[in-house]
Design a protein around this motif. Structure first.
Motif, PDB file in Angstrom:
ATOM      1  N   LEU A 214      -9.792  12.486  13.399  1.00 54.72           N
ATOM      2  CA  LEU A 214      -9.069  11.220  13.290  1.00 54.72           C
ATOM      3  C   LEU A 214     -10.130  10.129  13.401  1.00 54.72           C
ATOM      4  O   LEU A 214     -10.700   9.917  14.473  1.00 54.72           O
TER       5      LEU A 214
ATOM      6  N   ALA B  88     -11.662   6.273  12.960  1.00 59.94           N
ATOM      7  CA  ALA B  88     -11.354   4.843  12.916  1.00 59.94           C
ATOM      8  C   ALA B  88     -11.990   4.220  11.684  1.00 59.94           C
ATOM      9  O   ALA B  88     -13.175   4.419  11.405  1.00 59.94           O
TER      10      ALA B  88
ATOM     11  N   ARG C 227      -5.923  -2.103  13.853  1.00 61.25           N
ATOM     12  CA  ARG C 227      -6.663  -0.862  14.023  1.00 61.25           C
ATOM     13  C   ARG C 227      -6.101   0.181  13.065  1.00 61.25           C
ATOM     14  O   ARG C 227      -4.886   0.352  12.963  1.00 61.25           O
TER      15      ARG C 227
ATOM     16  N   TRP D  88      -6.659   4.321  11.726  1.00 62.19           N
ATOM     17  CA  TRP D  88      -7.290   5.628  11.852  1.00 62.19           C
ATOM     18  C   TRP D  88      -6.883   6.491  10.670  1.00 62.19           C
ATOM     19  O   TRP D  88      -5.714   6.486  10.262  1.00 62.19           O
TER      20      TRP D  88
ATOM     21  N   LYS E 234      -6.619  10.368   9.201  1.00 62.69           N
ATOM     22  CA  LYS E 234      -6.585  11.796   9.534  1.00 62.69           C
ATOM     23  C   LYS E 234      -7.158  12.553   8.345  1.00 62.69           C
ATOM     24  O   LYS E 234      -6.564  12.594   7.267  1.00 62.69           O
TER      25      LYS E 234
ATOM     26  N   ALA F  16      -2.002   4.695  11.384  1.00 60.04           N
ATOM     27  CA  ALA F  16      -2.642   5.964  11.043  1.00 60.04           C
ATOM     28  C   ALA F  16      -2.306   6.293   9.599  1.00 60.04           C
ATOM     29  O   ALA F  16      -1.181   6.074   9.146  1.00 60.04           O
TER      30      ALA F  16
END
Length: 355
Positions: free
Chosen positions: A32, A34, A45, A47, A49, A308
């Motif tokens: 994961l 950033a 923010r 992230w 995967k 995400a």
């Protein structure tokens, strides 16, 4: 990279994962990462995967291994069974890996859009590959034609089994207990947005089931292809396999989401090229779609939002399409110069978004 950056990077590395027994046990626990360069806004923010880190190279490793393992444990199949499934590519690779590990024969039905790299990998892993070259004469859809051939092969093959990735509960379960759980635990349950590309909707359904079961407030963004019929869309021309579908599936019917974003083949190309240019991430077509969907919705997000994005696979299988300027110009009508301008631009993509 300067020495200071290198030292910082080295000191922040996590400890190696423990040894496992067998390649299938290495599936999951993917990085994961950033992303601090992709968006203009530094108050959000993000992230990513990276599912390309699975041993078979994609998110489909998870449900492929799970469907075969569950069928073995339930006694539905044995090592004498022939598994027969339809795939646009990545699921076929995952199933070929799982079946080879368990010593099970696999026949995988693909269509002519499947990446030659994936087809070769399937065959290298021992799978028999049947290629459908013409769409179904009634619907004009290649997926329907693949499923028709699967049905024909099942009828003519003794002791055969269809995993049915389009409706098998083990498919979303692999993502609920794997992909989404890993993201949730890594971020301590603090996630405002989740971006998920759709194909047969197993990943989307699994993530939905996990988040709903834990009453998380995360807003789910489903990213579908223009020309996909998954969520009431109109079936149309799609050149990049593994993104969208020509028919609605049992898994897509039961999925829920807060936003639906439709991306074109060219959007996928632009997103992939931007991931490379800004983050040095070499993603596949649906990863590019997720990236441009993130850009499209970013202006609507509150400061401090945490996002995400699941990037389903890597770019190796797309070297002859997404990463080939000649293919992009020939098939999508975008010259290399125009493509460079689009990739380098920071404008908001003109995608179709909705609740």
């Amino acid at each position: 990279m300067n020495r200071t950056t290198a030292r910082s990077s080295d000191s922040s590395r996590s400890r190696p994962r423990s040894p496992v027994v067998g390649v299938l046990a290495a599936i999951g626990d993917t990085p994961l990462v950033a992303l601090d360069r992709y968006l203009d806004r530094n108050d959000i923010r993000v992230w990513a995967k990276l599912e390309a880190a699975n041993p078979g190279g994609s998110a489909k490793d998870r449900p492929a291994a799970r469907m075969i393992q569950d069928a073995l444990e339930l006694g539905v199949i044995t090592t004498d069974t022939t598994v027969i499934e339809s795939s646009s590519g990545n699921m076929g690779v995952g199933l070929a890996q799982a079946c080879r590990y368990h010593g099970i024969r696999l026949i995988c039905v693909v269509d002519h859009r499947a990446h030659e790299t994936n087809v070769r990998v399937m065959r290298a892993l021992g799978a028999e590959v049947r290629v459908v070259s013409e769409p179904d004469p009634v619907t004009g859809d290649l997926l329907t034609a693949r499923l028709d051939l699967v049905a024909e092969l099942l009828e003519g093959t003794p002791d055969s089994y269809w995993p049915d990735q389009y409706g098998n509960a083990s498919n979303p379960a692999a993502h609920a207990e794997g992909t989404m759980r890993e993201i949730d635990e890594a971020l301590d349950g603090d996630l405002d947005y989740l971006f998920v590309a759709t194909s047969k909707a197993g990943t989307l359904r699994g993530c939905c089931d996990y988040l709903r079961g834990r009453e998380r407030p995360t807003r789910i963004v489903a990213v579908d292809a223009i020309g996909s019929a998954l969520f009431g869309g109109v079936r149309g021309r799609r050149l990049l396999p593994g993104f969208g579908a020509g028919i609605a599936t049992d898994l897509s019917t039961g999925a829920w989401f807060d936003h639906l974003v439709h991306a074109s083949d060219l959007d996928c190309v632009i997103g992939c090229r931007r991931l490379v240019a800004r983050e040095a991430i070499f993603g596949g077509a649906s990863s590019g779609a997720v990236a441009v969907a993130l850009e499209a919705l970013a202006p609507t997000m509150a400061s401090g939002s945490r996002c995400a994005a699941i990037l389903p696979d890597g770019g190796t299988g797309y070297l002859g399409t997404v990463y080939d300027d000649r293919w992009v110009e020939r098939e999508l009508g975008c010259s290399a110069r125009q493509l460079d301008e689009r990739v380098e631009g920071r404008g908001i993509p003109a995608l179709s978004t909705g609740a």
